[in-house]
Design a protein around this motif. Structure first.
Motif, PDB file in Angstrom:
ATOM      1  N   SER B  79       0.822  -1.211   0.000  1.00 24.46           N
ATOM      2  CA  SER B  79       0.000   0.000   0.000  1.00 24.46           C
ATOM      3  C   SER B  79       0.857   1.262   0.000  1.00 24.46           C
ATOM      4  CB  SER B  79      -0.949  -0.012   1.205  1.00 24.46           C
ATOM      5  OG  SER B  79      -0.175   0.051   2.396  1.00 24.46           O
ATOM      6  N   VAL B  80       2.069   1.165   0.552  1.00 22.36           N
ATOM      7  CA  VAL B  80       2.887   2.390   0.580  1.00 22.36           C
ATOM      8  C   VAL B  80       3.824   2.484  -0.640  1.00 22.36           C
ATOM      9  CG1 VAL B  80       2.827   2.601   3.074  1.00 22.36           C
ATOM     10  CG2 VAL B  80       4.744   1.396   1.983  1.00 22.36           C
ATOM     11  N   ALA B  81       3.788   1.478  -1.512  1.00 18.68           N
ATOM     12  CA  ALA B  81       4.696   1.478  -2.664  1.00 18.68           C
ATOM     13  C   ALA B  81       4.613   2.773  -3.482  1.00 18.68           C
ATOM     14  CB  ALA B  81       4.455   0.259  -3.547  1.00 18.68           C
ATOM     15  N   PRO B  82       3.397   3.237  -3.854  1.00 22.55           N
ATOM     16  CA  PRO B  82       3.352   4.484  -4.648  1.00 22.55           C
ATOM     17  C   PRO B  82       3.970   5.652  -3.890  1.00 22.55           C
ATOM     18  CG  PRO B  82       1.211   3.426  -4.573  1.00 22.55           C
ATOM     19  CD  PRO B  82       2.065   2.721  -3.563  1.00 22.55           C
ATOM     20  N   LEU B  83       3.702   5.679  -2.598  1.00 21.18           N
ATOM     21  CA  LEU B  83       4.205   6.755  -1.749  1.00 21.18           C
ATOM     22  C   LEU B  83       5.745   6.722  -1.733  1.00 21.18           C
ATOM     23  CD1 LEU B  83       2.296   8.612  -0.196  1.00 21.18           C
ATOM     24  CD2 LEU B  83       3.017   7.419   1.906  1.00 21.18           C
ATOM     25  N   ILE B  86       7.022   8.057  -5.046  1.00 17.85           N
ATOM     26  CA  ILE B  86       6.908   9.524  -5.141  1.00 17.85           C
ATOM     27  C   ILE B  86       7.895  10.198  -4.201  1.00 17.85           C
ATOM     28  CG2 ILE B  86       5.364  11.489  -4.697  1.00 17.85           C
ATOM     29  CD1 ILE B  86       3.084   9.475  -5.661  1.00 17.85           C
ATOM     30  N   GLY B  87       8.010   9.620  -2.969  1.00 19.50           N
ATOM     31  CA  GLY B  87       8.962  10.167  -2.000  1.00 19.50           C
ATOM     32  C   GLY B  87      10.385  10.128  -2.556  1.00 19.50           C
ATOM     33  N   GLY B  88      10.738   9.003  -3.181  1.00 25.89           N
ATOM     34  CA  GLY B  88      12.083   8.866  -3.753  1.00 25.89           C
ATOM     35  C   GLY B  88      12.350   9.926  -4.805  1.00 25.89           C
ATOM     36  N   ILE B  89      11.340  10.140  -5.685  1.00 24.07           N
ATOM     37  CA  ILE B  89      11.508  11.153  -6.740  1.00 24.07           C
ATOM     38  C   ILE B  89      11.688  12.539  -6.126  1.00 24.07           C
ATOM     39  CG2 ILE B  89      10.339  12.323  -8.648  1.00 24.07           C
ATOM     40  CD1 ILE B  89      11.282   9.590  -9.461  1.00 24.07           C
ATOM     41  N   VAL B  90      10.866  12.827  -5.100  1.00 25.19           N
ATOM     42  CA  VAL B  90      10.961  14.143  -4.454  1.00 25.19           C
ATOM     43  C   VAL B  90      12.354  14.352  -3.861  1.00 25.19           C
ATOM     44  CG1 VAL B  90      10.133  15.504  -2.493  1.00 25.19           C
ATOM     45  CG2 VAL B  90       8.481  14.387  -4.008  1.00 25.19           C
ATOM     46  N   LEU B  91      12.866  13.301  -3.198  1.00 18.81           N
ATOM     47  CA  LEU B  91      14.194  13.430  -2.595  1.00 18.81           C
ATOM     48  C   LEU B  91      15.272  13.636  -3.672  1.00 18.81           C
ATOM     49  CD1 LEU B  91      14.136  10.795   0.275  1.00 18.81           C
ATOM     50  CD2 LEU B  91      14.193  13.285   0.485  1.00 18.81           C
ATOM     51  N   LEU B  92      15.119  12.919  -4.787  1.00 21.08           N
ATOM     52  CA  LEU B  92      16.079  13.095  -5.879  1.00 21.08           C
ATOM     53  C   LEU B  92      16.047  14.526  -6.397  1.00 21.08           C
ATOM     54  CD1 LEU B  92      15.877   9.842  -8.046  1.00 21.08           C
ATOM     55  CD2 LEU B  92      17.846  10.702  -6.772  1.00 21.08           C
ATOM     56  N   LEU B  93      14.852  15.049  -6.532  1.00 24.67           N
ATOM     57  CA  LEU B  93      14.718  16.448  -6.969  1.00 24.67           C
ATOM     58  C   LEU B  93      15.353  17.366  -5.938  1.00 24.67           C
ATOM     59  CD1 LEU B  93      11.098  16.415  -8.417  1.00 24.67           C
ATOM     60  CD2 LEU B  93      13.211  16.918  -9.675  1.00 24.67           C
ATOM     61  N   VAL B 127      11.646  -0.630  -7.515  1.00 25.76           N
ATOM     62  CA  VAL B 127      11.291  -2.057  -7.546  1.00 25.76           C
ATOM     63  C   VAL B 127       9.912  -2.255  -6.935  1.00 25.76           C
ATOM     64  CG1 VAL B 127      11.869  -4.286  -6.530  1.00 25.76           C
ATOM     65  CG2 VAL B 127      13.651  -2.903  -7.607  1.00 25.76           C
ATOM     66  N   MET B 128       9.638  -1.556  -5.813  1.00 27.16           N
ATOM     67  CA  MET B 128       8.322  -1.645  -5.163  1.00 27.16           C
ATOM     68  C   MET B 128       7.227  -1.201  -6.117  1.00 27.16           C
ATOM     69  SD  MET B 128       9.179  -0.196  -1.357  1.00 27.16           S
ATOM     70  CE  MET B 128       7.564  -0.413  -0.596  1.00 27.16           C
ATOM     71  N   ALA B 129       7.456  -0.071  -6.776  1.00 28.50           N
ATOM     72  CA  ALA B 129       6.431   0.492  -7.659  1.00 28.50           C
ATOM     73  C   ALA B 129       6.145  -0.459  -8.822  1.00 28.50           C
ATOM     74  CB  ALA B 129       6.898   1.847  -8.186  1.00 28.50           C
ATOM     75  N   LEU B 130       7.215  -1.019  -9.388  1.00 27.22           N
ATOM     76  CA  LEU B 130       7.024  -1.917 -10.533  1.00 27.22           C
ATOM     77  C   LEU B 130       6.343  -3.216 -10.096  1.00 27.22           C
ATOM     78  CD1 LEU B 130      10.375  -1.408 -12.461  1.00 27.22           C
ATOM     79  CD2 LEU B 130       8.095  -0.614 -13.112  1.00 27.22           C
ATOM     80  N   ALA B 131       6.717  -3.707  -8.903  1.00 29.75           N
ATOM     81  CA  ALA B 131       6.096  -4.917  -8.385  1.00 29.75           C
ATOM     82  C   ALA B 131       4.588  -4.677  -8.194  1.00 29.75           C
ATOM     83  CB  ALA B 131       6.750  -5.322  -7.071  1.00 29.75           C
ATOM     84  N   LEU B 156      12.518   5.455 -16.247  1.00 24.81           N
ATOM     85  CA  LEU B 156      13.331   6.497 -16.876  1.00 24.81           C
ATOM     86  C   LEU B 156      13.414   7.776 -16.043  1.00 24.81           C
ATOM     87  CD1 LEU B 156      12.577   6.191 -20.693  1.00 24.81           C
ATOM     88  CD2 LEU B 156      14.618   5.520 -19.436  1.00 24.81           C
ATOM     89  N   VAL B 157      12.321   8.120 -15.342  1.00 25.02           N
ATOM     90  CA  VAL B 157      12.336   9.371 -14.574  1.00 25.02           C
ATOM     91  C   VAL B 157      13.439   9.366 -13.511  1.00 25.02           C
ATOM     92  CG1 VAL B 157      11.027  10.801 -12.945  1.00 25.02           C
ATOM     93  CG2 VAL B 157       9.932  10.005 -15.046  1.00 25.02           C
ATOM     94  N   PRO B 158      13.480   8.369 -12.614  1.00 28.32           N
ATOM     95  CA  PRO B 158      14.598   8.398 -11.640  1.00 28.32           C
ATOM     96  C   PRO B 158      15.969   8.214 -12.294  1.00 28.32           C
ATOM     97  CG  PRO B 158      13.346   6.359 -11.428  1.00 28.32           C
ATOM     98  CD  PRO B 158      12.566   7.235 -12.367  1.00 28.32           C
ATOM     99  N   MET B 159      16.005   7.420 -13.358  1.00 30.53           N
ATOM    100  CA  MET B 159      17.292   7.248 -14.054  1.00 30.53           C
ATOM    101  C   MET B 159      17.842   8.582 -14.530  1.00 30.53           C
ATOM    102  SD  MET B 159      17.319   3.914 -16.485  1.00 30.53           S
ATOM    103  CE  MET B 159      18.901   4.276 -17.246  1.00 30.53           C
ATOM    104  N   ALA B 160      16.948   9.362 -15.126  1.00 27.89           N
ATOM    105  CA  ALA B 160      17.371  10.661 -15.656  1.00 27.89           C
ATOM    106  C   ALA B 160      17.895  11.534 -14.529  1.00 27.89           C
ATOM    107  CB  ALA B 160      16.201  11.335 -16.366  1.00 27.89           C
ATOM    108  N   LEU B 161      17.161  11.526 -13.390  1.00 32.67           N
ATOM    109  CA  LEU B 161      17.581  12.367 -12.264  1.00 32.67           C
ATOM    110  C   LEU B 161      18.948  11.921 -11.721  1.00 32.67           C
ATOM    111  CD1 LEU B 161      14.175  12.793 -10.418  1.00 32.67           C
ATOM    112  CD2 LEU B 161      15.528  14.590 -11.534  1.00 32.67           C
ATOM    113  N   VAL B 162      19.142  10.609 -11.657  1.00 33.37           N
ATOM    114  CA  VAL B 162      20.402  10.080 -11.121  1.00 33.37           C
ATOM    115  C   VAL B 162      21.554  10.386 -12.089  1.00 33.37           C
ATOM    116  CG1 VAL B 162      21.642   7.944 -10.627  1.00 33.37           C
ATOM    117  CG2 VAL B 162      19.382   8.330  -9.654  1.00 33.37           C
ATOM    118  N   LEU B 163      21.286  10.241 -13.379  1.00 34.92           N
ATOM    119  CA  LEU B 163      22.323  10.546 -14.380  1.00 34.92           C
ATOM    120  C   LEU B 163      22.746  11.997 -14.308  1.00 34.92           C
ATOM    121  CD1 LEU B 163      21.451   8.669 -17.684  1.00 34.92           C
ATOM    122  CD2 LEU B 163      23.601   8.618 -16.425  1.00 34.92           C
ATOM    123  N   LYS B 164      21.785  12.843 -13.917  1.00 38.66           N
ATOM    124  CA  LYS B 164      22.047  14.275 -13.865  1.00 38.66           C
ATOM    125  C   LYS B 164      23.046  14.606 -12.753  1.00 38.66           C
ATOM    126  CE  LYS B 164      20.567  18.340 -15.427  1.00 38.66           C
ATOM    127  NZ  LYS B 164      20.589  19.339 -14.367  1.00 38.66           N
TER     128      LYS B 164
END
Lengths: 652, 379
Positions: B79-83, B86-93, B127-131, B156-164
C-alpha cells in the motif's frame, strides 16, 4: 485478503526465476573465472609488480677518492660539510622555524627565499637543505638549540676541499653539482648522478679521472608507500669508496712556482727527466677551486672569465706559444741528423738575412759575425738559424720537433691538452691551400711563424735533449697505493754527437759570460745548469716601425709585447730536472723568464732555502736581505710515510 | 483431508514470525557484513577506528530495521509502494537543488545523523512500484505495448535524475533492477532482445558523440571508458586505480598474503580502499580462496532470495523479492567486475562490505521487505 496468482502465472514466475538464477550463476561463474585468472594463473606476475611498487633503491654516495701529491700531501680531500635541513611536517610553521634559525646562524634573505620555495614544492616528509658549508661553531649552535627547533636537523655530509688553494687549481681541477649537460654526455648515466647534491669532476684530474675517483654507489633497499614516504629499510649494501690518486706533482714546488710568477700571466712546468714525472705545472694567475665547490658568485665568475691574464686557463698544457729561440736546438739537431751541419761550420751574420727582396733580421742589429753552432745558441743568433733552416727544410725540422715532443698531444689526465703545431709543406697546402714559402721555413727556423708549443712540450723537449731518451710525461704516480709504471723510455734515436753539441751550446747560454742566460746561472761549482732563452714575437714588425725604431717592448701595450721563454735542465752532467717557463708578453726571455725558471730549478735542487753560494755573486746580497725580511716558512710537517721528495733526495 | 485444513496454512503471528523468517538469508548477510568489518579493521591498519566500529553499529541498526520491516505485513508495504516511489523522486529532486556535492556528484542529503543518498532509496522504491504495477496488471496484458509505457516511464524518470547528478553506476543499477522485475513479471523476451539491441546502438551513439557538439557523456566518463579499454595508456592517471587494483588482486595469489599483510593496502597504493575498492584488500590478503568464498556468499544470497520469490504465490511479494535480489546481485557483480578490470570504474560500492551508512541501512531495509514477503507469503 491476498490475491493469489493464477497457476499459469505462477508457472511463468518459476520459469523466469529459473532463467534468472541461471543467468546469475553464469555471471558469478564469469567473475570466479576472472578471479582465478588474476589470482592463480597470473599471480606471479602481479606479485612481482606489487614488489616493484613497494621496493625502492636509495643510493648511498661513496666517499670520493683523495688526490695527493708525490709526498702524500692532500691536493683534494673530503671535508665534513655541516648543513641544516628542515622537514616540513615536523617543523610546524616553517617560517617561524626559519626565523628562529636565522637568529642562530647567518641566513641571507635570498637563501631563506630559496629554501622556502623548495620546502613548499617537496612533500612534507622530505628533508630540504636550508643552508650548507656551516662552520663547526654554527652547527653546534643549531644542535644545542635542537629542542626549540623541531623539524630543523643538523646534518653532516662530505664535500670536496682543496687545501693547496690556488696552487693546484688547474691540474687537479674542481668538482661541482651534476648539470644536465653532464647527464647528457653519458649514454647510461651512473645512477649516483641522480643523488641530490652529488659532486662530479668539472675540470682537471677531477674530471678526467672521474671514474677512478667516484667509486661505486652503495644501496639501501627501502619500502615506500604510494606517496614515496620511506616506511623501513629492508636491506643495505655499503658502496665502494673512490680510488686515491697520488700525483707526480710536488705541492711545495708547485706552490713556489706559482708564487714566483705572481703578477705575471705565465706558466712553468718542471719535469723529472729520469721518469717524465711532472713535478710542477703551474699557471699564473690561478684561482681558488674551493670557491667553485661552494658555488661561485656571478661577479667572481665574471672577473675570472674576463680577466686578460686568463686565470681559468691551464696554460701549462693548454697554452700554445711560438717557442721562439728555445726552438733553435730542434733546428740544429734536425740539420745535424740530416748531415747538413757540423760543429765547426760557421755562418756569417751581418745582422740580417736577405731572401730575394725580403730582409730577415737578427735580433742583434749589428750582427754576430762568424758564428758556429755553440755561439749560435749562446748568442741566439737568428741569421745562423735562417741559414740552417733553409738548408734542412721545414719537414725535417717538424719531424725533429715531433721527435722531441712538440706537435704531439701527450696523454695526460687533464682536459684541453694542446698538441701545439709543427707545420709541414703538406699541412700548409691542406690548411690554407697555399704553397709553403721559403720565408715560412726561415720563420720556423727561429721558432716563429706557424710553430706553436706548450710549456709542457718545451719542458719535455728539454728533458729529451738532456737525456737522449724519449721521455713520456706522467701525472699520476700511484692509484690506491699501487705505483703506475713509468721510466724505461726508449732511446730518442738521435746521434749522440748532435745531442752533445746542442747540450754544450745550452751550457754556454747560461755559463758563458756572454751567454744570453748568464745572469740566471747557478753559481754552485758542483751543480751547473744548461738552458736556452727565447723571445717570441706576437706581432709582425713592419719596416716602418723598424725604421722609426719604435719597437721597444715597454712602449707597446701589454698584449702586443713579446713572450718571454726559458728552458733549462740541471745538473748539467747528471740531469735531474727540466724546466720550461713562459711569461706571456713578458718581454725578453733572459730578463723575464730565465730568473723564474732558475729559481724554480734551485727550489727543486736545494729545497726552499738554496745556499747563498748557489746564487750569482751579484744577487746574494739581495737574497740575504729578502730572507731576513721574510724568512721562508718552514717546510710543512712531513706526512706519515712520505715518499722522498725530489728536493729531499737530491740533498741526500 | 487434514492436510488441506486451512489451519495448517495459517500465517504466523507475533513472535512466531521470528521462526518463519528466512534465517538462511540473515546468516549469509551477517557473514558478508562480518567479512566487511574484518576488512575495514585491516585497511585502518589494525584499528576499529574509524570505520569498522561504526560499520558494526550500523549493521546492528540495519538488522533491527530488517526485523521491523519484516514483521510488518507485506500488505502494508504494497500500500505504501506508490508513496515510496513519489517520495524517492521528491528526494532526488531535492538533492538536485540542495544536495551536498561529494566526489564530484550531487548525491547526499545531510540529515545530521546520516548522509542520506536518495538514489539508494530510489532503487528499492522503483522495484516496489514496478512490483505493485505488475501485481495490479492482468498477467495477460504484460506484454502489450500500451501496458509497457508506464513501467518504462517509472524507470526512466529516476534514471534521468540520477544521471544528472551524475552517477552512471546507480543509473545502470536502476535500469537493471527494473528490467529484472519486468522480466520476472513475464514481459515478452522479444522486448528484452530489442532493448539490448537498442542499448548496443545507444552505446555506439554515445561513443560516436565524443568531441562533437552533441556530446552525451562528461569528458571524465569518456576518459574512464578509454582507460578501462587500455589502462596502460595512463598508468599514473585514471588508469592508476585499475592497474593498482589488479596488482593487489593478483599478488594475493591462491592463499593471499595474510591478514594485515597486503603491501598494496598497507602502503596506500590502493585507491578508496575502504569504500569502492575494499574487495581488492580482501583479495590481496586472503587470495583466491578468500575472494571466491565471498563471491559464493553473495551468490547464495541471490539464490536464496530467488528461491523464496519462486515459492511465493503472492505476485507482489515475488516480484519485489526478485527485484531486490537482482539489485543486490548487480551491486556486487558490478563492483567486483569493476575492481577486476572487467568493466569501467563506475563508482559502485560492494554491498555490506564497503564503508557507507545509508547504503547499508537501505539494503538492510530492502532485505526487510524480502523477509516480510517471505514471512507473509500465502500458505
Amino acid at each position: 485478503m491476498m490475491r493469489k496468482a493464477p497457476k499459469s502465472a505462477q508457472a511463468l514466475v518459476t520459469r523466469r526465476g529459473m532463467l534468472l538464477m541461471g543467468g546469475a550463476v553464469l555471471a558469478v561463474g564469469g567473475l570466479g573465472a576472472r578471479m582465478r585468472q588474476l589470482q592463480v594463473k597470473e599471480a606471479a606476475t602481479y606479485r612481482l609488480l606489487a614488489e616493484e611498487n613497494r621496493m625502492n633503491l636509495r643510493l648511498i654516495a661513496p666517499a670520493r677518492g683523495l688526490v695527493l701529491d708525490r709526498n702524500g700531501r692532500a691536493l683534494a680531500e673530503n671535508r665534513q660539510n655541516y648543513r641544516v635541513v628542515i622537514v616540513r611536517e615536523q617543523a610546524g610553521d616553517v617560517e617561524v622555524a626559519l626565523d628562529k634559525l636565522a637568529r642562530l646562524i647567518r641566513l641571507t634573505p635570498e637563501r631563506r627565499e630559496k629554501a622556502l620555495k623548495e620546502i613548499n614544492q617537496r612533500s612534507a616528509f622530505v628533508p630540504v637543505t636550508v643552508i650548507e658549508h656551516l662552520t663547526w661553531e654554527e652547527i653546534a649552535r643549531v644542535a644545542a638549540n635542537a629542542p626549540a627547533l623541531p623539524g630543523v636537523l643538523p646534518e653532516v655530509g662530505l664535500t670536496r676541499h682543496y687545501p693547496q688553494m690556488e696552487a693546484t687549481a688547474h691540474m687537479v681541477g674542481y668538482v661541482g653539482p651534476v648539470s644536465d649537460s653532464d647527464l647528457e654526455k653519458q649514454e647510461t648515466p651512473d645512477p649516483l648522478l641522480q643523488i641530490p647534491d652529488f659532486q662530479i669532476g668539472k675540470t682537471g684530474v677531477e674530471v678526467r679521472l672521474e671514474s677512478d675517483l667516484r667509486g661505486a654507489a652503495g644501496a639501501s633497499q627501502i619500502e615506500v608507500n604510494a606517496l614515496g614516504r620511506v616506511m623501513r629499510e629492508l636491506n643495505r649494501r655499503e658502496g665502494t669508496p673512490g680510488r686515491d690518486l697520488a700525483l707526480t706533482l710536488d705541492a711545495d714546488l708547485q706552490t713556489y712556482a706559482l708564487k714566483r710568477m705572481e703578477g705575471e700571466s705565465a706558466s712553468t712546468v718542471a719535469l723529472d727527466v729520469r721518469t717524465g714525472e711532472i713535478l710542477a705545472a703551474a699557471s699564473a694567475p690561478s684561482f681558488d677551486p674551493n670557491a667553485f665547490v661552494l658555488g661561485i658568485g656571478f661577479d667572481d665568475w665574471n672577473y675570472l672569465r674576463d680577466h686578460p691574464y686568463r686565470p681559468l686557463s691551464n696554460k701549462a698544457v693548454s697554452g700554445a706559444y711560438p717557442p721562439g729561440s728555445t726552438f733553435k736546438m730542434v733546428v740544429a739537431m734536425a740539420a745535424m741528423e740530416a748531415g747538413m751541419l757540423s760543429a765547426d761550420e760557421t755562418v756569417w751574420c751581418p745582422g740580417h738575412y736577405q731572401l730575394g727582396n725580403r730582409r730577415f733580421h737578427c735580433w742583434r742589429r749589428g750582427g754576430h759575425g762568424h758564428t758556429n753552432l755553440r755561439d749560435s745558441l749562446k748568442n741566439s743568433c737568428d741569421v745562423y738559424y735562417y741559414d740552417v733552416a733553409r738548408r734542412v727544410g721545414v719537414d725535417a725540422i717538424s719531424a725533429m720537433a715531433n721527435k722531441l715532443g712538440i706537435g704531439v698531444k701527450h696523454d695526460l689526465p687533464v682536459p684541453a691538452i694542446t698538441p701545439g703545431l709543427t707545420p709541414t709543406r703538406a699541412w700548409k697546402q691542406r690548411t690554407y691551400d697555399e704553397a709553403w714559402l721559403v720565408g715560412d721555413t726561415l720563420n720556423s727556423g727561429i721558432g716563429q711563424g706557424f710553430m706553436l708549443a706548450s710549456p709542457l712540450q718545451l719542458a719535455l723537449m728539454t728533458a729529451r735533449i738532456a737525456t737522449g731518451r724519449a721521455i713520456t710525461p706522467h701525472l699520476v704516480r700511484a692509484v690506491d697505493g699501487r705505483p703506475v709504471e713509468m721510466g724505461d723510455d726508449p732511446e730518442l734515436g738521435v746521434r749522440p754527437v748532435a745531442l752533445r753539441l746542442v747540450r754544450d751550446g745550452m751550457y754556454a747560454v747560461v755559463n758563458d759570460r756572454r751567454g744570453t742566460g748568464y745572469r740566471s746561472r747557478i753559481a754552485d761549482p758542483d751543480v751547473k745548469m744548461a738552458g736556452k732563452t727565447g723571445t717570441s714575437q706576437v706581432r709582425i714588425i713592419t719596416p716602418e716601425e723598424r725604421a722609426r725604431g719604435v719597437f721597444k717592448n715597454k712602449d707597446l701595450p701589454w698584449n702586443r709585447r713579446d713572450h718571454a721563454l726559458f728552458v733549462c735542465y740541471a745538473p748539467y752532467d747528471a740531469p735531474r730536472y727540466a724546466i720550461a717557463t713562459i711569461v706571456e708578453h713578458g718581454g725578453g726571455g733572459s730578463v723575464a723568464a730565465a730568473p723564474i725558471a732558475r729559481d724554480v730549478m734551485m727550489h727543486a735542487l736545494y729545497g726552499p732555502t738554496p745556499p747563498l753560494q748557489a746564487y750569482p755573486p751579484g744577487e746574494r746580497e739581495e737574497i740575504e736581505r729578502q730572507r731576513k725580511e721574510a724568512p721562508p716558512p718552514p717546510r710543512p710537517e712531513p706526512v706519515a710515510d712520505p715518499a722522498p721528495g725530489p728536493a729531499a733526495r737530491d740533498r741526500a | 483431508m487434514t492436510f488441506l485444513d486451512p489451519s495448517h496454512r495459517q500465517l504466523p503471528t507475533g513472535a512466531a514470525k521470528l521462526l518463519h523468517m528466512n534465517w538462511a538469508l540473515i546468516v549469509l548477510l551477517t557473514a558478508i557484513a562480518a567479512t566487511g568489518f574484518m576488512m575495514l579493521y585491516s585497511v585502518a591498519d589494525g584499528s576499529w577506528d574509524p570505520w569498522a566500529s561504526r560499520q558494526m553499529t550500523r549493521y546492528g541498526v540495519g538488522l533491527a530495521i530488517m526485523m521491523i520491516v519484516g514483521f510488518i505485513h507485506i500488505r502494508f508495504w504494497r500500500s505504501v509502494a506508490p508513496l515510496a516511489y513519489i517520495g524517492g523522486i521528491v528526494l532526488l529532486l531535492f538533492v538536485e537543488f540542495f544536495g551536498s556535492v561529494g566526489m564530484g556528484a550531487q548525491r547526499w542529503i545531510n540529515l545530521g545523523f546520516i548522509q542520506l543518498q536518495p538514489s539508494e532509496l530510489m532503487k528499492v522504491a522503483l522495484v516496489m512500484a514496478l512490483a505493485l504495477y505488475y501485481d495490479w496488471l492482468d498477467p495477460e496484458k504484460v506484454s502489450r505495448p500500451q501496458w509497457l509505457i508506464l513501467p518504462i516511464v517509472l524507470t526512466l524518470v529516476p534514471m534521468a535524475l540520477v544521471l544528472k547528478q551524475p552517477d552512471l553506476g546507480t543509473a545502470i543499477l536502476l535500469a537493471a533492477g527494473a528490467g529484472v522485475v519486468m522480466f520476472m513479471a513475464g514481459v515478452s523476451l522479444w522486448y528484452f532482445g530489442t532493448a539490448i539491441a537498442a542499448g548496443v546502438g545507444l552505446v555506439t551513439l554515445v561513443m560516436k558523440s565524443r568531441g562533437t557538439t552533441w556530446q552525451i557523456l562528461e569528458g571524465y566518463q569518456y576518459k574512464r571508458i578509454e582507460t578501462f579499454l587500455d589502462p596502460s595508456t595512463d598508468p599514473l592517471g585514471s588508469g592508476y586505480h585499475i592497474t593498482q587494483s589488479k596488482i593487489a588482486l593478483g599478488s594475493g595469489g591462491l592463499t593471499g598474503r595474510g591478514f594485515m599483510e597486503g603491501t598494496q593496502t598497507r602502503l596506500n597504493f590502493l585507491p578508496e580502499k575502504h569504500t569502492d575498492f575494499i574487495f581488492t584488500t580482501l583479495a590481496e590478503e586472503f587470495g583466491f580462496i578468500g575472494s571466491i568464498s565471498l563471491l559464493a556468499l553473495y551468490a547464495l544470497v541471490v539464490v536464496f532470495a530467488l528461491a523464496s520469490a519462486m515459492r511465493n504465490r503472492d505476485r507482489f511479494g515475488a516480484l519485489l523479492t526478485t527485484g531486490i535480489a537482482a539489485t543486490f546481485f548487480f551491486f556486487f557483480a558490478v563492483n567486483m567486475a569493476m575492481v577486476m578490470g572487467l568493466i569501467p570504474v563506475v563508482g559502485v560500492p560492494l554491498p555490506l562490505v564497503s564503508y557507507g551508512g545509508s547504503a547499508m541501512l537501505v539494503l538492510m531495509a530492502a532485505f526487510g521487505l524480502v523477509q516480510s514477503a517471505h514471512i507473509h507469503r500465502p500458505r
